[in-house]
Design an enzyme around this catalytic site. Structure first.
Site, PDB file in Angstrom:
ATOM      1  N   HIS A  51       0.822  -1.221   0.000  1.00  0.00           N
ATOM      2  CA  HIS A  51       0.000   0.000   0.000  1.00  0.00           C
ATOM      3  C   HIS A  51       0.857   1.272   0.000  1.00  0.00           C
ATOM      4  O   HIS A  51       0.315   2.382  -0.038  1.00  0.00           O
ATOM      5  CB  HIS A  51      -0.928   0.046   1.219  1.00  0.00           C
ATOM      6  CG  HIS A  51      -1.951  -1.053   1.240  1.00  0.00           C
ATOM      7  ND1 HIS A  51      -2.770  -1.321   0.165  1.00  0.00           N
ATOM      8  CD2 HIS A  51      -2.287  -1.956   2.202  1.00  0.00           C
ATOM      9  CE1 HIS A  51      -3.571  -2.347   0.470  1.00  0.00           C
ATOM     10  NE2 HIS A  51      -3.293  -2.750   1.688  1.00  0.00           N
ATOM     11  N   ASP A  65      -2.679 -10.470  -2.595  1.00  0.00           N
ATOM     12  CA  ASP A  65      -3.207 -10.080  -1.282  1.00  0.00           C
ATOM     13  C   ASP A  65      -4.714  -9.797  -1.420  1.00  0.00           C
ATOM     14  O   ASP A  65      -5.200  -9.437  -2.490  1.00  0.00           O
ATOM     15  CB  ASP A  65      -2.476  -8.809  -0.834  1.00  0.00           C
ATOM     16  CG  ASP A  65      -2.753  -8.426   0.607  1.00  0.00           C
ATOM     17  OD1 ASP A  65      -1.932  -8.763   1.478  1.00  0.00           O
ATOM     18  OD2 ASP A  65      -3.794  -7.782   0.863  1.00  0.00           O
ATOM     19  N   HIS A  94      -6.227  -7.290  -0.394  1.00  0.00           N
ATOM     20  CA  HIS A  94      -6.393  -5.875  -0.713  1.00  0.00           C
ATOM     21  C   HIS A  94      -5.639  -5.515  -1.992  1.00  0.00           C
ATOM     22  O   HIS A  94      -4.570  -6.067  -2.258  1.00  0.00           O
ATOM     23  CB  HIS A  94      -5.865  -5.001   0.429  1.00  0.00           C
ATOM     24  CG  HIS A  94      -6.477  -5.315   1.754  1.00  0.00           C
ATOM     25  ND1 HIS A  94      -5.912  -6.202   2.654  1.00  0.00           N
ATOM     26  CD2 HIS A  94      -7.614  -4.858   2.335  1.00  0.00           C
ATOM     27  CE1 HIS A  94      -6.673  -6.278   3.734  1.00  0.00           C
ATOM     28  NE2 HIS A  94      -7.711  -5.478   3.576  1.00  0.00           N
ATOM     29  N   ASP A 127      -4.355 -12.901   3.278  1.00  0.00           N
ATOM     30  CA  ASP A 127      -5.585 -12.431   3.925  1.00  0.00           C
ATOM     31  C   ASP A 127      -6.842 -12.647   3.083  1.00  0.00           C
ATOM     32  O   ASP A 127      -7.937 -12.283   3.516  1.00  0.00           O
ATOM     33  CB  ASP A 127      -5.463 -10.966   4.381  1.00  0.00           C
ATOM     34  CG  ASP A 127      -4.765 -10.069   3.382  1.00  0.00           C
ATOM     35  OD1 ASP A 127      -4.438 -10.530   2.273  1.00  0.00           O
ATOM     36  OD2 ASP A 127      -4.539  -8.884   3.713  1.00  0.00           O
TER      37      ASP A 127
END
Ligand code: ZN
Length: 322
Positions: A139, A174, A176, A263
């Protein structure tokens, strides 16, 4: 979340669980050497690196909170760089999930060193290397932290590998969207970025990760987002992975960087997708069949009964397929 203060889930026990999986596979873990600032400066701006190193001490001298947490953000950036510490905190920290503590700089340097070590291992001829990075990095933009990420380990690995090959692909699996990695390479055609993730209309990072974001300038067509509906499981994930790998194969990269988040697990506290442990084995097997060398960079994946198991299953199947 929704304004409630919650403990940060990016905790040291994550690394213990992941290391346990590495040991269970019979792999030898090594401490990374200090790669210095050059690999970081190849991705991040000088003012951002200076900020990460010094803002905590400066904040304390002003009588600030224990950790640096911003209270103001430049939602529409116009190039102005503020002098005041609170302004710079807002400029460089995208959200409240990336506080800067007294230990942050050491931790993020060590994490990035692991990514550089994996890239060097691959650059020197290994078929693959895994970096147990903590905190994660995908991120983080060139000049902005966000979502537990400060230095973009995967981007640093990709840029390091770029010195050895003409084209590098980054695949991000991931839960996200890898918005920071996308941002770093958005205007470039020498690093292809492909991300499979939960639909950002419903999930962090909200503002990025939509299928319509395809790159800009020379980079147009070199960013590929494959958002999945909330709650999607193994079959949908594997179908998206197939599309991602077809795009990567057509790019013919000399090396690939894998942003390996765990995740997307059905047991993960984030609860966005429902990938099973068998699903992670299938994903690992499929990625293991990629013909070019792969640097695996650990991203997210939070405490649950199957966090270690999922890395064990993923890596076991990946290695079998190499
Ligand atoms: Zn994540």
């Amino acid at each position: 979340m929704a304004g409630a203060l919650r403990p940060i889930p990016e905790v040291p026990e994550r690394a213990d669980r992941l290391l346990g999986a590495i040991e269970r596979l019979g792999l030898q873990a090594e401490e990374p050497v200090d790669a210095g600032l050059a690999p970081l400066a190849a991705v991040h701006t000088p003012e951002y690196l200076e900020f990460l190193q010094n803002i905590h001490a400066e904040w304390q001298a002003l009588g600030g909170s224990r950790d640096v947490v911003p209270s103001v953000h430049p939602n529409y950036r116009n190039g102005v760089y503020p002098r005041a510490a609170v302004g710079r905190a807002g400029y460089h920290l995208a959200d409240t999930a990336c506080p800067v503590s007294a230990e942050t700089w050491d931790a993020v340097r060590t994490s990035a060193n692991a990514a550089v070590a994996a890239a060097h291992t691959v650059r020197e001829g290994a078929r693959h290397a895994y970096a147990l990075c903590r905190p994660p990095g995908h991120h983080a933009y060139a000049d902005m932290a966000g979502g537990f990420c400060y230095l973009n380990n995967a981007a640093i690995a990709a840029q390091t590998l770029r010195t050895a090959v003409d084209r590098v692909a980054v695949l991000d699996i991931d839960l996200h969207h890898g918005n920071g990695t996308q941002g770093v390479f958005y205007r470039r055609d020498d690093v292809l970025t492909v991300s499979v993730h939960v639909d950002p209309s419903d999930f962090y990072p909200f503002f990025w990760g939509h299928a319509s974001e395809r790159g800009e300038g020379a980079g147009l067509g070199y960013n590929h987002n494959l958002p999945l509906p909330l709650g999607a499981g193994d079959d949908a994930f594997l179908a998206a992975l197939e599309a991602a790998l077809a795009r990567i194969e057509a790019f013919a990269p000399g090396c690939m960087v894998l942003s390996l988040g765990l995740d997307a697990s059905a047991e993960d506290p984030f609860g966005g997708l429902t990938v099973t442990s068998d699903g992670f084995a299938a994903i690992g097997r499929r990625i293991g069949a990629v013909t070019c060398p792969v640097a695996l960079i650990q991203e997210g994946g939070y405490l649950s009964d199957v966090l270690g198991e999922n890395l064990y299953r993923f890596l076991g199947a990946f290695l079998e397929a190499r």
